[in-house]
Design a protein around this motif. Structure first.
Motif, PDB file in Angstrom:
ATOM      1  N   ARG A  21       0.768  -1.193  -0.177  1.00 37.16           N
ATOM      2  CA  ARG A  21       0.030   0.104  -0.079  1.00 37.16           C
ATOM      3  C   ARG A  21       0.805   1.330   0.217  1.00 37.16           C
ATOM      4  NH1 ARG A  21      -4.821  -2.239   3.890  1.00 37.16           N
ATOM      5  NH2 ARG A  21      -5.633  -3.939   2.541  1.00 37.16           N
ATOM      6  N   ILE A  80     -10.035   4.897  -7.277  1.00 34.50           N
ATOM      7  CA  ILE A  80     -10.837   3.863  -7.998  1.00 34.50           C
ATOM      8  C   ILE A  80      -9.893   2.507  -8.107  1.00 34.50           C
ATOM      9  CG2 ILE A  80     -12.063   2.664 -10.013  1.00 34.50           C
ATOM     10  CD1 ILE A  80     -13.200   5.565 -10.549  1.00 34.50           C
ATOM     11  N   LEU A  81      -8.574   2.707  -8.930  1.00 33.29           N
ATOM     12  CA  LEU A  81      -7.623   1.452  -9.121  1.00 33.29           C
ATOM     13  C   LEU A  81      -7.146   1.214  -7.551  1.00 33.29           C
ATOM     14  CD1 LEU A  81      -5.590   2.942 -12.034  1.00 33.29           C
ATOM     15  CD2 LEU A  81      -7.278   0.993 -11.959  1.00 33.29           C
ATOM     16  N   ASN A  82      -7.132   1.926  -6.656  1.00 31.68           N
ATOM     17  CA  ASN A  82      -6.637   1.629  -5.273  1.00 31.68           C
ATOM     18  C   ASN A  82      -7.473   0.698  -4.680  1.00 31.68           C
ATOM     19  OD1 ASN A  82      -3.980   2.937  -5.878  1.00 31.68           O
ATOM     20  ND2 ASN A  82      -4.588   4.734  -4.471  1.00 31.68           N
ATOM     21  N   LYS A  83      -8.590   1.190  -4.708  1.00 34.72           N
ATOM     22  CA  LYS A  83      -9.666   0.399  -4.014  1.00 34.72           C
ATOM     23  C   LYS A  83      -9.835  -0.968  -4.796  1.00 34.72           C
ATOM     24  CE  LYS A  83     -14.748   0.347  -2.789  1.00 34.72           C
ATOM     25  NZ  LYS A  83     -15.948   1.186  -3.019  1.00 34.72           N
ATOM     26  N   LYS A  84      -9.837  -1.197  -5.962  1.00 32.81           N
ATOM     27  CA  LYS A  84      -9.782  -2.467  -6.824  1.00 32.81           C
ATOM     28  C   LYS A  84      -8.599  -3.209  -6.371  1.00 32.81           C
ATOM     29  CE  LYS A  84     -10.322  -4.430 -11.391  1.00 32.81           C
ATOM     30  NZ  LYS A  84     -11.376  -5.074 -11.152  1.00 32.81           N
ATOM     31  N   LEU A  85      -7.499  -2.670  -6.203  1.00 33.96           N
ATOM     32  CA  LEU A  85      -6.166  -3.467  -6.049  1.00 33.96           C
ATOM     33  C   LEU A  85      -6.480  -4.023  -4.749  1.00 33.96           C
ATOM     34  CD1 LEU A  85      -3.389  -1.615  -7.873  1.00 33.96           C
ATOM     35  CD2 LEU A  85      -4.535  -3.655  -8.471  1.00 33.96           C
ATOM     36  N   SER A 106      -8.869  -4.972  -2.972  1.00 31.72           N
ATOM     37  CA  SER A 106     -10.000  -6.190  -2.815  1.00 31.72           C
ATOM     38  C   SER A 106      -9.697  -7.241  -3.495  1.00 31.72           C
ATOM     39  CB  SER A 106     -11.046  -5.583  -3.351  1.00 31.72           C
ATOM     40  OG  SER A 106     -11.019  -5.243  -4.762  1.00 31.72           O
ATOM     41  N   SER A 119      -9.953 -11.923  -3.735  1.00 28.56           N
ATOM     42  CA  SER A 119     -10.862 -12.790  -3.664  1.00 28.56           C
ATOM     43  C   SER A 119     -11.447 -13.237  -2.423  1.00 28.56           C
ATOM     44  CB  SER A 119     -10.462 -14.160  -4.568  1.00 28.56           C
ATOM     45  OG  SER A 119      -9.942 -13.692  -5.756  1.00 28.56           O
ATOM     46  N   GLU A 121     -16.440 -16.997  -3.225  1.00 36.31           N
ATOM     47  CA  GLU A 121     -16.145 -17.040  -4.921  1.00 36.31           C
ATOM     48  C   GLU A 121     -15.594 -18.399  -5.275  1.00 36.31           C
ATOM     49  OE1 GLU A 121     -13.798 -13.659  -5.777  1.00 36.31           O
ATOM     50  OE2 GLU A 121     -14.734 -12.420  -4.495  1.00 36.31           O
TER      51      GLU A 121
END
Length: 297
Positions: free
Chosen positions: A113, A145-150, A152, A154, A158
């Motif tokens: 991070r 947006i990219l930080n939040k995606k990275l 999260s 699995s 799932e």
């Protein structure tokens, strides 16, 4: 003040905010203590500063100044060591430990991070210099947006099907469905387990998942998260009341035996489903060269 002052201030501010957004306290309750948060926010501020000044240094042809990023990388590796050592020390006092695999995953996340903060500050400063504040704001939104995606990854829901299952004794043997868990000889312990025990069966959705959920670190992460979220009916010195997970060797299913103080099966199933799939536990035997060759790939 010069032409780079505002871009650097903007990049440092955005980078620090990005680190603050990534520093959240969740069900694992870490980091909760104030000083732990201060440490990570301070490191985030330093990382944002490094990312912000890189662009002006390059534009002024001060290429040697960029080499301090390599020093920063070594310092942030120490962040991983700090988190690993801290959590390992704390783990010895948990009724249901996290386990080394879970701890390593958390430590890697804290290190990575800081690198996300550097990239965020770098890109927003570059956008401010090239496109002015309007372009910097658009870049900031994209970075967030990219930080939040990275951040999260699995989760178990799932990759497995989760079903509540009956726990029962066959003589002294404790079973979840038809999966043997452990041997309990004392009648009073058996009664406690019947009263407080709860069982789930996790069925893998494909062949690769069998190896992933068989990992002992992944199993321990499940037990820890459930015990933290729902409590656990045990104390030190009661080995018969330890939550356990055992594997069905025939089909790869795992039987989860827990002793939650909050007897809510639906909530327990949701918590199990929300357990992160640990990166160090992921296995993909179907992607091996031998498996691909047998499939004619």
């Amino acid at each position: 003040m010069n032409e780079y002052t505002m871009p650097i201030i903007y990049g440092v501010t955005v980078g620090t905010i990005a680190r603050a957004l990534m520093l959240r306290t969740d069900y694992r309750q870490y980091p909760t203590y104030l000083h732990g948060k201060v440490i990570h926010l301070a490191l985030g501020f330093i990382a944002a500063g490094l990312g912000s000044v890189a662009i002006p240094a390059i534009m002024e042809k001060e290429f040697t100044a960029v080499t301090f990023l390599t020093i920063a990388a070594s310092q942030f590796r120490e962040v991983r060591n700090m988190e690993r050592n801290t959590l390992a020390e704390l783990d010895g006092y948990e009724l249901v430990p996290r386990g080394n695999t879970y701890i390593e995953g958390i430590a890697i996340a804290f290190e990575s991070r800081n690198y996300l903060v550097i990239f965020t500050a770098f890109l927003t400063t570059f956008a401010y210099i090239v496109m002015n504040w309007s372009g910097a704001i658009v870049t900031t939104i994209i970075c967030f947006i990219l930080n939040k995606k990275l951040m999260s990854g699995s989760t178990l829901k799932e990759i497995v099907d989760i079903s509540l299952s009956e726990i029962y004794f066959d003589g002294a043997g404790l079973y979840v469905d038809n999966i043997y868990i452990m041997n309990i000889g004392l009648p009073e312990r058996q009664e406690e387990i019947k009263k407080f025990g709860m069982g789930f069966v996790l069925t893998p959705k494909n062949f690769d998942v069998r190896s992933t959920i068989a990992n002992l670190g992944q199993r321990q992460a499940i037990l820890h998260d459930v015990s933290v979220s729902l409590g656990v009916f045990r104390d030190s010195g009661t080995p018969a009341l330890v939550p356990l997970i055992k594997r069905d060797l025939d089909d790869g299913r795992i039987g989860v035996f827990i002793l939650p103080q909050n007897q809510d099966p639906k909530k327990a199933a949701k918590i199990i489903g929300a357990v992160p799939v640990l990166e160090n536990a992921i296995r993909m035997p179907s992607e091996s060269k031998v498996s691909k060759k047998n499939r004619g790939v």
